[in-house]
Scaffold this motif. Structure first.
Motif, short mmCIF file in Angstrom:
data_model
loop_
_atom_site.label_atom_id
_atom_site.label_comp_id
_atom_site.label_asym_id
_atom_site.label_seq_id
_atom_site.Cartn_x
_atom_site.Cartn_y
_atom_site.Cartn_z
N GLY A 193 20.66 14.90 -13.15
CA GLY A 193 21.84 15.44 -11.73
C GLY A 193 22.72 16.18 -11.94
N SER A 194 23.22 16.40 -11.39
CA SER A 194 24.94 17.38 -11.55
C SER A 194 25.84 16.17 -12.04
N LEU A 195 26.23 16.18 -13.15
CA LEU A 195 27.44 15.13 -13.64
C LEU A 195 28.38 15.01 -12.74
N SER A 196 28.88 16.16 -11.27
CA SER A 196 29.86 16.04 -10.71
C SER A 196 29.26 15.50 -9.69
N GLY A 197 28.10 15.44 -9.45
CA GLY A 197 27.76 14.16 -8.54
C GLY A 197 27.77 12.89 -8.82
N LEU A 198 28.20 12.30 -9.65
CA LEU A 198 28.78 11.32 -9.73
C LEU A 198 29.58 10.34 -9.33
N PRO A 199 29.09 9.47 -8.98
CA PRO A 199 30.29 8.44 -8.57
C PRO A 199 31.45 8.19 -9.05
N GLU A 200 32.79 8.60 -7.94
CA GLU A 200 33.85 8.58 -9.30
C GLU A 200 34.36 7.31 -9.11
N LEU A 201 35.01 6.31 -9.76
CA LEU A 201 35.29 5.05 -10.11
C LEU A 201 36.73 4.81 -10.97
N ARG A 202 37.22 4.17 -9.90
CA ARG A 202 38.07 3.70 -10.37
C ARG A 202 38.90 2.03 -10.37
N LEU A 203 38.66 1.99 -11.26
CA LEU A 203 38.53 0.66 -11.92
C LEU A 203 40.18 0.00 -12.77
N GLY A 204 40.48 -0.62 -11.95
CA GLY A 204 42.09 -1.21 -12.70
C GLY A 204 42.79 0.12 -12.40
N GLU A 208 1.00 -1.48 0.11
CA GLU A 208 -0.15 0.26 -0.22
C GLU A 208 0.91 1.50 0.07
N VAL A 209 0.27 2.59 -0.88
CA VAL A 209 0.67 3.41 -0.46
C VAL A 209 1.05 4.23 0.88
N VAL A 210 2.70 4.83 1.02
CA VAL A 210 2.66 5.13 2.71
C VAL A 210 2.59 6.26 2.63
N GLU A 211 3.68 6.96 1.01
CA GLU A 211 4.01 8.13 1.35
C GLU A 211 3.69 8.78 -0.08
N ASP A 212 3.53 9.85 -0.82
CA ASP A 212 3.77 10.37 -1.78
C ASP A 212 4.57 11.30 -1.44
N LEU A 213 5.76 11.63 -2.42
CA LEU A 213 6.41 13.03 -1.95
C LEU A 213 6.80 13.47 -3.46
N GLU A 214 7.17 15.04 -2.86
CA GLU A 214 6.73 15.80 -4.63
C GLU A 214 8.39 15.61 -5.01
N SER A 215 7.86 16.02 -6.63
CA SER A 215 9.15 15.76 -7.82
C SER A 215 10.86 15.77 -7.22
N GLY A 216 11.10 15.75 -7.51
CA GLY A 216 12.64 15.60 -7.21
C GLY A 216 13.45 16.79 -7.84
N GLY A 217 12.23 17.67 -8.65
CA GLY A 217 12.88 18.32 -9.11
C GLY A 217 12.95 18.97 -11.07
N ASP A 218 12.39 17.52 -11.31
CA ASP A 218 11.57 17.27 -12.67
C ASP A 218 10.88 18.38 -13.33
N GLY A 219 10.98 19.24 -13.76
CA GLY A 219 8.89 20.27 -14.35
C GLY A 219 9.65 21.24 -13.62
N PRO A 220 8.39 22.49 -13.99
CA PRO A 220 8.19 23.68 -13.24
C PRO A 220 8.52 22.91 -11.54
N ARG A 221 8.33 23.72 -11.02
CA ARG A 221 7.86 24.59 -9.49
C ARG A 221 6.50 24.58 -9.34
#
Length: 269
Positions: free
Chosen positions: A253-264, A213-226
């Motif tokens: 979202g901000s590209l700078s906020g993406l995880p920094e991934l170091r592989l090999g 069952e729905v327990v909460e409806d949250l505001e949009s994360g920012g997509d669309g006019p406020r």
């Protein structure tokens, strides 16, 4: 408006009252209507496709008003749209409609909705498409919703329907004369208490029934006019909600906020 070729589907199945009301509303204005929908209820199937078993389709014109061509298909809503567009119709439609769903398709529920998935198939094929839902599982007066849906579709086509735009229309469970005004809305975020009800069959084996069952409806994360309300807030105000959706799911979202991934030893860029 000149007569349109309209393709209609749903996820409630060929016997659902909502799809009959929508098809009747479109046909009453002189549009050429073809219905291709599941032969049984396929709610919450999302964008699932049938790959391991054959898909069958049978004519079902007798279930609809005179002049409407109808098919009942053994597959999912997305199967129905693909089959209609590539096999059953002689020409591509001018418009794709999916619904009227028996229940809401609000917020992030669009990801599991077979109704929205059927409309999205039209969008992915470059066709104007709209999903229509009655925002109450018990409401069965679909005539006003059907008329409103066709009104919106005709107006959007007349003004030029943008590419990759899917319209998601939710209509409150009340008569047209008591509804508030239609507004553009943002998608809310719906969170559920995903409870399973464990039960035992006659052979003593345990099975589970999803009863979230729905327990909460949250505001949009920012997509669309406020200044746009969320779709849930609009329905709670007893007014129709029209949300623009597109297939593109790329991170906004901000590209700078993406995880920094170091592989090999190397940084992923």
């Amino acid at each position: 408006m000149s007569p349109l070729r309209i393709l209609i589907s749903n996820d409630d199945g060929v016997f659902a009252a909502g799809i009959r009301a929508l098809a009747a509303a479109a046909a009453s204005r002189g549009h050429q209507v073809t219905v291709v929908c599941p032969d049984q209820e396929r709610s919450a199937t999302g964008h699932g496709l049938t790959l391991q078993t054959p898909i069958r389709a049978e004519r079902a014109d007798e279930l609809f008003d005179h002049g409407i061509t109808a098919w009942a298909c053994s597959g999912t809503p997305a199967d129905c749209m693909k089959l209609a567009l590539f096999e059953l119709m002689d020409q591509k439609p001018d418009l794709v409609l999916s619904g009227i769903n028996h229940g809401p398709n609000l917020g992030t529920d669009v990801f599991c909705s077979g109704t929205v998935a059927a409309a999205m198939e039209g969008t992915l094929e470059g066709l104007p498409a709209m999903a229509i839902s009655s925002a109450c599982f018990q409401w069965r007066n679909f005539e006003g919703a059907g008329e409103l849906a066709v009104d919106i579709a005709e107006a959007a086509l007349a003004d030029g329907w943008p590419e990759n735009l899917l319209l998601n229309l939710n209509i409150p469970p009340c008569r047209p004369e008591t509804m508030g005004p239609l507004r553009w809305t943002r998608l809310s975020i719906r969170r559920y208490d995903e409870q399973f009800s464990p039960r035992v069959d006659p052979r003593g084996r345990t099975y589970y029934w999803l009863a979230g069952e729905v327990v909460e409806d949250l505001e949009s994360g920012g997509d669309g006019p406020r200044d746009w309300p969320t779709d849930v807030a609009q329905i709670q105000a007893h007014a129709p909600s029209l949300t623009p959706i597109q297939p593109e799911l790329f991170w906004r979202g901000s590209l700078s906020g993406l995880p920094e991934l170091r592989l090999g030893g190397q940084l992923v860029r």
